[in-house]
Design a protein around this motif. Structure first.
Motif, short mmCIF file in Angstrom:
data_model
loop_
_atom_site.label_atom_id
_atom_site.label_comp_id
_atom_site.label_asym_id
_atom_site.label_seq_id
_atom_site.Cartn_x
_atom_site.Cartn_y
_atom_site.Cartn_z
N LEU A 37 0.83 -1.21 0.00
CA LEU A 37 0.00 0.00 0.00
C LEU A 37 0.86 1.26 0.00
CD1 LEU A 37 -2.98 -0.92 2.38
CD2 LEU A 37 -2.67 -1.38 -0.04
N GLU A 38 1.95 1.23 0.74
CA GLU A 38 2.86 2.38 0.75
C GLU A 38 3.49 2.59 -0.63
OE1 GLU A 38 7.07 3.81 2.80
OE2 GLU A 38 5.94 2.15 3.72
N ALA A 39 3.93 1.51 -1.26
CA ALA A 39 4.56 1.61 -2.58
C ALA A 39 3.57 2.11 -3.63
CB ALA A 39 5.14 0.27 -2.99
N VAL A 40 2.33 1.62 -3.57
CA VAL A 40 1.31 2.07 -4.52
C VAL A 40 1.02 3.55 -4.30
CG1 VAL A 40 -1.14 1.86 -5.15
CG2 VAL A 40 0.27 -0.20 -4.91
N GLU A 80 -9.89 -5.70 -15.68
CA GLU A 80 -8.83 -6.36 -14.92
C GLU A 80 -7.55 -6.35 -15.75
OE1 GLU A 80 -7.58 -10.67 -13.16
OE2 GLU A 80 -9.71 -10.16 -13.02
N PHE A 81 -6.51 -5.79 -15.15
CA PHE A 81 -5.22 -5.67 -15.84
C PHE A 81 -4.19 -6.63 -15.26
CE2 PHE A 81 -0.96 -3.86 -15.68
CZ PHE A 81 -0.66 -3.86 -17.04
N LEU A 82 -4.22 -6.82 -13.95
CA LEU A 82 -3.18 -7.62 -13.29
C LEU A 82 -3.81 -8.45 -12.19
CD1 LEU A 82 -0.08 -8.14 -12.85
CD2 LEU A 82 -0.16 -6.26 -11.20
N ARG A 83 -3.34 -9.69 -12.08
CA ARG A 83 -3.78 -10.60 -11.02
C ARG A 83 -2.53 -11.29 -10.49
NH1 ARG A 83 -8.59 -14.04 -9.78
NH2 ARG A 83 -9.69 -12.53 -11.06
N SER A 89 6.28 -9.99 -5.12
CA SER A 89 7.05 -8.97 -4.41
C SER A 89 6.41 -7.61 -4.70
CB SER A 89 8.50 -8.97 -4.86
OG SER A 89 8.61 -8.46 -6.18
N VAL A 90 6.66 -6.67 -3.82
CA VAL A 90 6.14 -5.32 -4.01
C VAL A 90 6.68 -4.75 -5.31
CG1 VAL A 90 6.14 -2.98 -3.07
CG2 VAL A 90 5.77 -4.94 -1.55
N GLY A 91 7.99 -4.91 -5.54
CA GLY A 91 8.61 -4.38 -6.76
C GLY A 91 8.01 -4.96 -8.02
N GLU A 92 7.71 -6.24 -7.98
CA GLU A 92 7.11 -6.92 -9.13
C GLU A 92 5.74 -6.31 -9.47
OE1 GLU A 92 5.66 -11.56 -9.87
OE2 GLU A 92 6.72 -11.03 -8.05
N VAL A 93 4.92 -6.09 -8.46
CA VAL A 93 3.59 -5.51 -8.68
C VAL A 93 3.72 -4.09 -9.22
CG1 VAL A 93 1.44 -4.79 -7.55
CG2 VAL A 93 2.50 -6.98 -6.93
N ILE A 94 4.58 -3.29 -8.61
CA ILE A 94 4.77 -1.89 -9.03
C ILE A 94 5.27 -1.85 -10.48
CG2 ILE A 94 6.09 0.24 -8.61
CD1 ILE A 94 3.83 -0.43 -6.51
N ASN A 95 6.26 -2.67 -10.80
CA ASN A 95 6.81 -2.68 -12.16
C ASN A 95 5.78 -3.04 -13.21
OD1 ASN A 95 9.35 -1.88 -11.33
ND2 ASN A 95 10.14 -3.97 -11.17
N GLU A 96 4.89 -3.96 -12.90
CA GLU A 96 3.89 -4.38 -13.88
C GLU A 96 2.81 -3.32 -14.09
OE1 GLU A 96 2.57 -8.39 -14.24
OE2 GLU A 96 4.25 -9.12 -13.05
N ILE A 97 2.58 -2.48 -13.09
CA ILE A 97 1.57 -1.44 -13.19
C ILE A 97 2.14 -0.17 -13.84
CG2 ILE A 97 0.06 0.11 -11.86
CD1 ILE A 97 0.01 -2.07 -9.67
N LYS A 98 3.41 0.11 -13.60
CA LYS A 98 4.02 1.41 -13.91
C LYS A 98 3.79 1.91 -15.34
CE LYS A 98 8.05 3.62 -12.06
NZ LYS A 98 7.53 3.69 -10.73
N ARG A 99 4.15 1.12 -16.34
CA ARG A 99 4.07 1.60 -17.72
C ARG A 99 2.64 1.90 -18.15
NH1 ARG A 99 4.56 -0.38 -23.19
NH2 ARG A 99 5.48 1.32 -24.40
N PRO A 100 1.70 0.95 -18.01
CA PRO A 100 0.34 1.28 -18.43
C PRO A 100 -0.28 2.43 -17.64
CG PRO A 100 0.43 -0.91 -17.43
CD PRO A 100 1.83 -0.44 -17.57
N TYR A 101 0.07 2.52 -16.35
CA TYR A 101 -0.44 3.62 -15.53
C TYR A 101 0.08 4.96 -16.07
CZ TYR A 101 -1.47 6.45 -11.44
OH TYR A 101 -1.94 7.43 -10.60
#
Length: 106
Positions: A37-40, A80-83, A89-101
């Motif tokens: 939640l902090e990273a997001v 739904e974009f990611l599951r 890992s936190v980094g993995e989730v952030i990295n997958e969201i970053k570009r489309p966001y």
């Protein structure tokens, strides 16, 4: 009180939504949640985050086909974009969201 309809409305009304499924008995869930939640919050200012306790909201988990915890579902523009489930890992989730966001909000 959350229900499927209220969560569907949140997904429709917000361009970026994360559903975080966990349970009180899940130690991994409790260790991961504050970091995620902090990273997001730091990386994506317009994310709406909804926490769902599957021990009390099993119908919501079933509706979204969530059968393992922790599970993170990310919706961008209502789809739904990611599951991610269990091992993430936190980094993995952030990295997958970053570009489309960034494309959506630039």
């Amino acid at each position: 009180m959350q229900n499927i309809e209220s969560i569907n409305n949140i997904i429709k009304e917000n361009p970026a939504v994360m559903l975080y499924f966990s349970a009180p008995t899940c130690n991994v869930c409790h260790a991961l949640k504050p970091k995620l939640l902090e990273a997001v919050s730091e990386n994506f200012e317009t994310f709406e985050i909804v926490s769902i306790d599957i021990s009390t909201d099993a119908d919501i988990a079933a509706h979204y086909s969530v059968f393992a915890i922790p599970t993170v579902l990310v919706f961008l523009d209502g789809r739904e974009f990611l599951r991610k489930s269990r091992h993430m890992s936190v980094g993995e989730v952030i990295n997958e969201i970053k570009r489309p966001y960034e494309i959506m909000f630039s």
